[in-house]
Design an enzyme around this catalytic site. Structure first.
Site, PDB file in Angstrom:
ATOM      1  N   ASP A  94       0.823  -1.205   0.000  1.00  0.00           N
ATOM      2  CA  ASP A  94       0.000   0.000   0.000  1.00  0.00           C
ATOM      3  C   ASP A  94       0.858   1.255   0.000  1.00  0.00           C
ATOM      4  OD1 ASP A  94       0.698  -0.799   2.679  1.00  0.00           O
ATOM      5  OD2 ASP A  94      -0.700   0.699   3.443  1.00  0.00           O
ATOM      6  N   GLU A 125      -0.044  -1.399   5.597  1.00  0.00           N
ATOM      7  CA  GLU A 125       1.011  -1.011   6.530  1.00  0.00           C
ATOM      8  C   GLU A 125       0.864   0.446   6.926  1.00  0.00           C
ATOM      9  OE1 GLU A 125       4.971   0.746   7.644  1.00  0.00           O
ATOM     10  OE2 GLU A 125       3.651   1.235   5.964  1.00  0.00           O
TER      11      GLU A 125
END
Length: 385
Positions: free
Chosen positions: A75, A137
């Site tokens: 991400d 994350e």
């Protein structure tokens, strides 16, 4: 060694997937899975509850314990409101730099891993090599936390993990934890001319924040004598307070967003126990004396463990040998490394690019950094055969 041109092409493909944390990463996971599958890796894909995000865990080499994990999150942070020179999701090269969202944080490392997969596959590996690509994350390390549970259930016990966050290929052996919260104050609205008949959520939020700041001062005296961090103590920080409608309306709602960065787990317990005791003994009784519906509720956004420097660390030993470096450092920013360590896996952070470029417009990774990372991964093969 993998060709830098191939790595650049893979990075261009990865950047083209707009995997902002609020959106799906499934396209990127499918793409990475195809490359690893073609290299002969055994794949395991686990979706989150929404079904729109997934972790990818893949293995080359034999089954069994003692493997090495190459780990990265898929991400990226948003680009809205940032002044980019070009399209953030289209790779652009200039002056030896590759620009695009996620190039250094941390699709550059993932691109190197994927480019090297066929090279690893050509060798007869004597210990497992794992690839772990996670979701979310940036918003709480939720994917990595789910991955640790999956590995535990599957009884997969790696020996070491290299988390490829951008460190300019320096070795990072420690960072603080990152605990994030939203505390919600539910009061009772009323007319500002008679404040005693309402429960002012903003006022109670201010008292709560004042207590947090007092605890922040107390934490300074709790700093470990040999703490390598700067500052050496656990920090508290209030990032946002939002509540109220107008100056003459008693606010019925307020929210405080705050964070804590512990240098030791005991500090986190110290803060949470003290602030909860203050709520239970002082704030909530005063609020509910006026309205039984009034309350204070804290929502956990994420509690990510820190990475504690270890006296003996296989991951550090391996990466020192791979890079030729003899020293390791600590950093302020958080990563998924602490989750690996908490799961019993030796972990260090080492990857291409600089954290100074992360989350900014015109994020970039230098081509020479990708080449250095490819060199490290090429030398890793000697540890596996």
């Amino acid at each position: 060694m993998a060709d830098i041109a191939r790595t650049r092409d893979i990075l261009a493909d990865l950047v083209a997937f707009p995997t902002v944390s609020a959106d799906s990463n499934l396209g990127l996971i499918a793409y990475a899975g195809e490359i690893l599958s073609e290299a002969g890796a055994r794949l395991s894909i686990h979706h989150d509850e929404s079904g729109t995000k997934a972790n990818l865990f893949a293995t080359l080499g034999p089954e069994g314990d003692g493997g090495i994990v190459l780990s990265g999150h898929t991400d990226v942070v948003p680009v809205e409101g940032q002044d980019w020179t070009g399209d953030p999701f289209r790779l652009r090269e200039a002056d030896g730099r590759l620009y695009g969202r996620g190039t250094c944080d941390m699709k550059g490392f993932i691109a190197c891993c994927l480019a090297m997969a066929p090279v690893f596959a050509e060798r007869t590996l004597k210990r497992p090599l794992h690839f772990a690509f996670t979701y979310d994350e940036e918003v709480g390390c939720f994917g990595a936390r789910a991955l640790m549970e999956d590995l535990k259930r599957a009884q997969i016990r790696p020996a070491a993990a290299i988390i490829g966050e951008p460190t300019l290929m320096r070795i990072i052996e420690g960072h603080k934890g990152c605990y994030e919260y939203t505390t919600e104050f539910r009061g009772l609205e009323g007319h500002g001319s008679d404040p005693d008949r309402g429960v002012n959520a903003v006022e109670y939020a201010v008292r709560y924040v004042s207590r947090l700041m007092a605890l922040a001062e107390d934490l300074k005296a709790r700093a470990p004598a040999e703490s390598p961090f700067r500052p050496p103590w656990t920090t508290l920080q209030v990032g946002l307070m939002q509540g109220g409608a107008a100056r003459n309306v008693i606010p019925g709602h307020c929210a405080v967003e705050w964070e804590m960065r512990p240098v030791q787990e005991a500090d986190a317990a110290f803060v949470k126990d003290n602030i909860q005791a203050y709520i239970d003994a002082v704030l909530r009784p005063a609020m509910q004396a006026v309205s039984r519906e009034a309350d204070i509720v804290t929502h956990v956004v994420g509690e990510v463990e820190g990475l504690e420097p270890a006296t003996r660390s296989e991951a550090r030993r391996i990466v020192c040998e791979l890079t030729g470096l003899t020293e390791a450092e600590v950093v302020a920013f958080g990563t998924e490394a602490g989750l690996f360590q908490s799961a019993g896996v030796s972990a260090v952070i080492c990857g291409p690019g600089s954290i100074a470029q992360a989350h900014k417009p015109d994020e970039f990774v230098a081509v020479e950094q990708l080449s250095a990372c490819l060199g490290m991964l090429e030398r890793l093969t000697a540890k596996l055969v």
